[in-house]
Design a protein around this motif. Structure first.
Motif, short mmCIF file in Angstrom:
data_model
loop_
_atom_site.label_atom_id
_atom_site.label_comp_id
_atom_site.label_asym_id
_atom_site.label_seq_id
_atom_site.Cartn_x
_atom_site.Cartn_y
_atom_site.Cartn_z
N THR A 176 0.82 -1.22 0.00
CA THR A 176 0.00 0.00 0.00
C THR A 176 0.85 1.26 0.00
OG1 THR A 176 -0.25 -0.25 2.40
CG2 THR A 176 -2.05 -1.07 1.01
N THR A 177 2.03 1.19 -0.60
CA THR A 177 2.81 2.40 -0.84
C THR A 177 2.19 3.16 -2.01
OG1 THR A 177 4.96 3.27 -1.49
CG2 THR A 177 4.37 1.16 -2.42
N ASN A 178 2.47 4.46 -2.08
CA ASN A 178 2.03 5.26 -3.23
C ASN A 178 3.14 5.39 -4.27
OD1 ASN A 178 -0.32 6.01 -1.68
ND2 ASN A 178 1.04 7.36 -0.53
N GLY A 238 3.34 14.67 -1.34
CA GLY A 238 3.77 13.49 -2.10
C GLY A 238 4.54 13.93 -3.34
N ASN A 251 1.28 3.86 -12.41
CA ASN A 251 0.86 4.66 -11.25
C ASN A 251 0.13 3.82 -10.22
OD1 ASN A 251 1.55 7.05 -12.79
ND2 ASN A 251 -0.33 6.64 -13.94
N ASP A 252 -0.04 2.54 -10.51
CA ASP A 252 -0.91 1.72 -9.67
C ASP A 252 -0.26 1.31 -8.36
OD1 ASP A 252 -2.84 1.98 -11.54
OD2 ASP A 252 -2.61 -0.02 -12.39
N MET A 253 -1.10 1.00 -7.41
CA MET A 253 -0.65 0.52 -6.11
C MET A 253 -0.22 -0.94 -6.26
SD MET A 253 -2.82 0.93 -2.59
CE MET A 253 -2.44 2.63 -2.19
N PRO A 254 0.91 -1.34 -5.63
CA PRO A 254 1.42 -2.70 -5.82
C PRO A 254 0.66 -3.72 -4.97
CG PRO A 254 2.84 -1.49 -4.33
CD PRO A 254 1.79 -0.50 -4.80
N ILE A 255 -0.63 -3.90 -5.28
CA ILE A 255 -1.51 -4.71 -4.42
C ILE A 255 -1.19 -6.19 -4.46
CG2 ILE A 255 -3.38 -3.02 -4.54
CD1 ILE A 255 -4.75 -4.81 -6.61
N ARG A 299 8.72 11.36 -9.82
CA ARG A 299 8.72 9.89 -9.74
C ARG A 299 9.43 9.30 -10.96
NH1 ARG A 299 4.51 8.03 -6.14
NH2 ARG A 299 3.52 9.85 -5.22
N ASN A 354 -0.97 3.34 4.71
CA ASN A 354 -0.88 4.15 3.51
C ASN A 354 -0.55 5.57 3.94
OD1 ASN A 354 -2.77 6.07 1.42
ND2 ASN A 354 -1.26 4.69 0.54
N HIS A 357 -0.09 19.24 -1.04
CA HIS A 357 0.20 17.83 -0.78
C HIS A 357 1.69 17.60 -1.01
CE1 HIS A 357 0.00 13.39 -1.42
NE2 HIS A 357 -0.88 13.51 -0.45
N HIS A 388 0.72 9.65 3.39
CA HIS A 388 0.30 10.74 2.46
C HIS A 388 -1.14 10.52 2.00
CE1 HIS A 388 4.45 12.26 1.77
NE2 HIS A 388 4.84 11.00 1.66
N TYR A 389 -1.98 9.96 2.86
CA TYR A 389 -3.35 9.68 2.40
C TYR A 389 -4.04 10.96 1.97
CZ TYR A 389 -8.10 7.96 2.05
OH TYR A 389 -9.35 7.63 1.57
#
Lengths: 221, 221
Positions: A115-117, B152, B117-121, B158, A138, B150, A140-141
């Motif tokens: 659940t990293t961004n 992030g 950009n996806d979360m590494p679920i 990135r 998670n 924000h 920086h939500y």
């Protein structure tokens, strides 16, 4: 790696290291002082999440703090490459060495980095992390913006997609400026904002600063 | 897996499947018709990026298109689990079967998923992807907002962090509504917005709709 049910661990997990308009670690200076106490003379800083480690270490040295921010994948991969995962676990869980993490450093302290961004710029051998706590965070939500025209998934939707997977953990979403203080089997939310807890099959729940979240450390996961 | 230097591949890679205010695939309907032509009677839809595959397949069937959106990690992991990576590569690169991807389906078509950009679920066995093209794409690219509070990382930062890694590829950042048309060794940018190209050690460059980006398919990478 499951976290032990009993531990004298001592963790300070920050959502972020810099808040808007403030300097590096400014917003959490008091909590870091309280957390480390007067007797800590030396800290180990793990700068693996950025490439310019000297610069990063210098910044951190100036703030007298052990921190980890940057890219979560790079940090976790380097911890595995340098064979530091088990030694850090042992120091924190068995010998009560205090651990402070922010952003990437918070992600790697949890059960997994699912659940990293961060962007997956490099591939660690596994997404299993230090597991100093048995749930995920998670950092920086950010709440969904109904006026946004951007069609990427909201943060909430991403976390819910994680909870569609077979092996998933509760996710505590920390907004900017939020801090989780962990001591043994007790954990408390600090900072100015509420935090959002996601659990598989349940509606998200909000917890306020000062709330005791110790159930996350011991509840059946 | 390196993409071959000569191929009759035919790919349509979309940044996103739904644009603000429009329905599923509305904004790119004409390009999909042009791309598939009149003789295509059947499409294969790969619904692995979402868990409700029947619902997703039904949505896609109604739009007469082979698409892939959802979570990139889940999609790539399932392609490996189902041993479909090499068969799809063979069909597209050797037998010229047209491939349409959107968002996650675009990410898995590229060299690696390092710039999703996806979360590494969930954790695929590798971040190496179908490699139908030898560079990476960042879909849903969003420009930095200097007014944001924000903390992030911005998307640009990135991607630049990815380019600090040893084994990295050029990254073509596609804004919402952008489309990359690939045919053999020729590729063209379509849609209403410019695209941003990141290359290690170089300043990002903007390319306009209609621009020929074929150099990305053949240049030394």
């Amino acid at each position: 790696m499951a976290a032990p049910t009993k531990s004298s661990r001592k963790l300070l997990l920050l959502s972020n290291s810099t808040s808007h308009g403030g300097g590096y670690l400014d917003y959490c200076e008091q909590q870091i002082k309280d957390f480390l106490g007067r007797n800590v003379k030396k800290v180990v800083f793990v700068p693996y999440a950025l490439t310019d480690r000297d610069w990063y270490t210098d910044i951190a040295r100036k703030r007298f703090a052990e921190l980890g921010g940057g890219n979560t994948f790079r940090l976790l991969k380097t911890l595995y490459d340098e064979k530091l995962v088990e030694p850090i676990r042992t120091q924190v869980l068995k010998h009560s060495i205090p651990y402070i993490g922010s952003s990437a450093g918070t992600n790697v302290a949890t059960a997994t980095i699912n659940t990293t961004n961060d962007m997956p710029i490099t591939c660690p051998p596994t997404f299993e992390a230090l597991a100093l706590i048995p749930f995920n965070i998670n950092p920086h939500y950010i709440d969904s913006d109904p006026s946004s025209k951007h069609m990427g998934e909201t943060r909430e939707k991403r976390i819910m997609e994680y909870h569609e997977e077979a092996h998933c953990r509760p996710v505590l979403a920390l907004r900017e400026g939020s801090i989780l203080w962990v001591e043994g089997n007790k954990t408390t939310l600090l900072g100015g904002l509420s935090a959002r807890l996601f659990r598989k099959g349940e509606l998200p729940a909000e917890y306020s600063p000062g709330d005791d979240l110790s159930f996350l450390l011991t509840a059946g996961l």
